[in-house]
Write an enzyme that holds these catalytic residues in place. Structure first.
Site, PDB file in Angstrom:
ATOM      1  N   GLU A 276       0.679  -1.193  -0.017  1.00 56.66           N
ATOM      2  CA  GLU A 276      -0.159   0.024  -0.005  1.00 56.66           C
ATOM      3  C   GLU A 276       0.899   1.171   0.011  1.00 56.66           C
ATOM      4  O   GLU A 276       1.974   1.350   0.641  1.00 56.66           O
ATOM      5  CB  GLU A 276      -1.003   0.114   1.283  1.00 56.66           C
ATOM      6  CG  GLU A 276      -1.928  -1.137   1.196  1.00 56.66           C
ATOM      7  CD  GLU A 276      -2.941  -0.962   2.444  1.00 56.66           C
ATOM      8  OE1 GLU A 276      -4.136  -1.548   2.052  1.00 56.66           O
ATOM      9  OE2 GLU A 276      -2.747  -0.343   3.376  1.00 56.66           O
ATOM     10  N   ARG A 293      -1.574 -10.795   2.642  1.00 59.05           N
ATOM     11  CA  ARG A 293      -2.786 -11.770   2.684  1.00 59.05           C
ATOM     12  C   ARG A 293      -3.583 -11.485   1.196  1.00 59.05           C
ATOM     13  O   ARG A 293      -3.150 -10.429   0.371  1.00 59.05           O
ATOM     14  CB  ARG A 293      -3.636 -11.688   3.723  1.00 59.05           C
ATOM     15  CG  ARG A 293      -4.083 -10.273   3.684  1.00 59.05           C
ATOM     16  CD  ARG A 293      -5.179  -9.737   4.689  1.00 59.05           C
ATOM     17  NE  ARG A 293      -5.320  -8.820   5.227  1.00 59.05           N
ATOM     18  CZ  ARG A 293      -5.553  -7.860   4.608  1.00 59.05           C
ATOM     19  NH1 ARG A 293      -6.417  -7.650   3.570  1.00 59.05           N
ATOM     20  NH2 ARG A 293      -5.703  -6.454   5.165  1.00 59.05           N
TER      21      ARG A 293
END
Lengths: 453, 132
Positions: A276, A293
């Site tokens: 991110e 994940r």
């Protein structure tokens, strides 16, 4: 390839993984709580094991019961979905001890990215830009002024012990820094028990842009482009996500993709992961964190790349090399995901539970609905309020926005309250249509609708 | 900073109640939690309006394998509340399966070595009537 996979999750994501397994000829085992007896994930799987009562701690997070479900079912591998055990290194280790494969990254990579400060250091060491700021707590105002001067205003004063958006103060210029520093330190001490502060550059009008990566066990790491998730509610939860990022350029995508791949390689990453970033108005990007994940919003990436991320996860865990290289990954068209939640927009988004009396979901070309519910399903109070994901795709962003509006128009749920009426209004907003929304958009939008009353 | 988490407290209290302990003390680092328990928490009493032949299913308390089946676990046996009927073994640890009430075993639904999911029936008990 595995013959049998257990899905250690519930809801739409468990259905999603089961579907991928079915296509690949893998038998599936669902786990479910007593409250989820009628959930589609339980009904879709080849086998199902009840692991406890409704509350998560008694069932989906009951480690002993989940591990025993793996053992008695004879599953060779476990897909953790998102949430629950997906980012717990101990779970991956425990599975290893009973001879089952964790479909996700190695425990060392989960741990390396689990601690935010350590993750930021790792990213920096890998040559990935991070938000400039102090690495250690700032002892006094003079030091804070010096650091702020170096990185440039506006800056944020962040409580070391804070988190989730709490304990943050924005400072516009040097004159207000000393006063705000004292106030923030006192507040942090009172709220978190520690008055320690960090100084960090304030990224103005930030966009939340993340890069999906896939890494096999043979050293191949590729990225599947970006997703933009700037439309978030007041609790920083994502509501709408899209791919690609409207303001993306080929050059920026290449640079961000390379940075994400470098971070993944630096921690020995394997399987699917997401890096991110915050991107500012002038296209500077900064590492935020890495999610080790599968993410909720992975379908928008699937829609624009044509790559089934979950099937790739299964193949990677089974030791197969990635079947494509970076140059083979192409982005086509535009996709948007809307999270449908059982929350009442008329009552401050309070969770809504009970029986779904009517469930009419949209369909047609470029419309995908991932869900575990149906008419007659009882929404229990124990779980996350997300009950479905609506994913639309089209040749470009304007067409995708039109398709999303039409699909939301055709989505009808009776019996419980949902956020669908809110989403309909949100996607009508001219600023959303333009794609000019930063992470503060929903707050402003809610303010506007409040004023209009 | 170490602290006692709520799940650990809940688990300890449940264990203490099941084993009939009177005091619980938990210590993690500097944090301490202690509690005194009353002799026996008011267990739901069978109401006199209950049907005469009320049956109760004894389900697996955890996911695991049925082990150490006691001789009393057979149709026709009379058991008392708290009598251990068998164990469910998981990850090398045994969890007792006690009779939930006084009564008579009507049927046995699982055999030694069976893999059980949570709540899977092990036996069906007929409750002893309060006046019996």
């Amino acid at each position: 390839m595995f013959r049998k996979v257990l899905v250690a999750n519930r809801g739409e994501i468990a259905c999603r993984v089961i579907r991928a397994c079915r296509e690949m000829g893998i038998r599936t085992v669902a786990i479910y709580s007593k409250a989820d007896r009628d959930s589609l994930h339980r009904l879709m799987a080849d086998e199902a094991v009840c692991v406890g009562e409704g509350p998560n701690g008694d069932s989906y997070l009951n480690l002993g019961n989940v591990l025993m479900a793996v053992q008695i079912s004879g599953a060779e591998a476990v897909h953790p979905g998102y949430g629950y055990f997906s980012e717990r290194a101990h779970f991956a280790q425990a599975l290893q001890s009973i001879g089952a494969k964790f479909i996700g990254p190695p425990p060392s990579a989960i741990e390396a990215m689990g601690d935010k400060a350590a993750a930021k250091r790792a990213a920096k060491a890998a040559g990935c830009p991070v938000v400039p700021g102090s690495e250690d707590p700032i002892p006094d105002e003079a030091t804070a002024l010096r650091v702020a001067h170096k990185i440039g205003y506006p800056v944020l004063l962040k409580a070391v012990a804070g988190g989730g958006g709490r304990g943050i103060r924005r400072v516009e210029d040097p004159s207000e820094l000393p006063g705000l520093f004292r106030m923030a330190a006192a507040e942090a001490k009172a709220s978190f028990g520690s008055g320690e502060l960090l100084v960090e550059k304030c990224v103005v009008a930030p966009r939340h842009v993340e890069i999906q990566i896939l890494a096999d066990e043979h050293g191949n790491v590729v990225h599947l482009g970006e997703r933009e998730c700037s439309v978030q509610n007041l609790r920083h939860q994502k509501i709408l996500e899209e791919a690609p990022y409207a303001a993306m350029t080929d050059r920026l995508r290449r640079r961000m993709g390379e940075a994400a791949v470098a971070v993944a390689k630096a921690v020995g990453y394997q399987n699917a992961g997401t890096v991110e970033f915050l991107v500012d108005a002038s296209g500077h990007f900064y590492f935020l964190e890495m999610n080790t994940r599968l993410q909720v919003e992975h379908p928008v990436t699937e829609a624009v790349t044509g790559i089934d991320v979950v099937q790739q996860m299964l193949r990677i865990a089974a030791g197969e090399p990635l079947p494509f290289r970076q140059k083979d990954v192409r982005i086509h068209g535009h996709a948007i995901e809307a999270r449908i939640t059982a929350q009442d927009p008329e009552r401050d988004f309070a969770p809504s539970t009970g029986r779904i009396e009517r469930w009419i979901q949209p369909g047609g070309l470029g419309v995908r609905v991932d869900t575990h519910v149906y008419a007659g399903f009882e929404v229990a109070p124990y779980y996350d309020p997300m009950i479905a994901k609506l994913i639309v795709s089209a040749e470009d962003r304007p067409a995708a926005v039109r398709r999303l509006r039409a699909a939301l128009h055709d989505f009808h749920v009776d019996g419980i309250a949902t956020n669908i009426p809110f989403l309909r209004k949100l996607v009508e907003h001219p600023q959303y249509e333009e794609g000019a929304v930063d992470t503060s958009f929903v707050a402003r939008f809610l303010g506007e609708t409040e004023d209009a009353r | 900073m170490a602290s006692v988490d709520l799940d650990a407290i809940r688990h300890a209290l449940r264990l203490a109640r099941d084993k009939g302990f009177r005091e619980v003390e938990l210590e993690v680092g500097e944090t301490r939690f202690s509690a005194g328990l009353s002799a026996r928490p008011a267990a739901p009493r069978p109401s006199s309006a209950a049907p005469q032949d009320e049956t109760v299913t004894v389900g697996a308390p955890i996911v695991g394998y049925l082990q150490k089946v006691r001789p009393s676990l057979k149709p026709g046996s009379k058991v008392q509340e708290g009598d251990v009927l068998a164990c469910v073994t998981a990850l090398g640890l045994d969890t007792d399966v006690p009779a939930p009430c006084d009564g008579e075993i009507v049927s046995v639904e699982a055999a030694e070595g069976d893999a059980l999911e949570y709540g899977q029936p092990i036996a069906v008990l007929r409750k002893r009537r309060p006046d019996a």
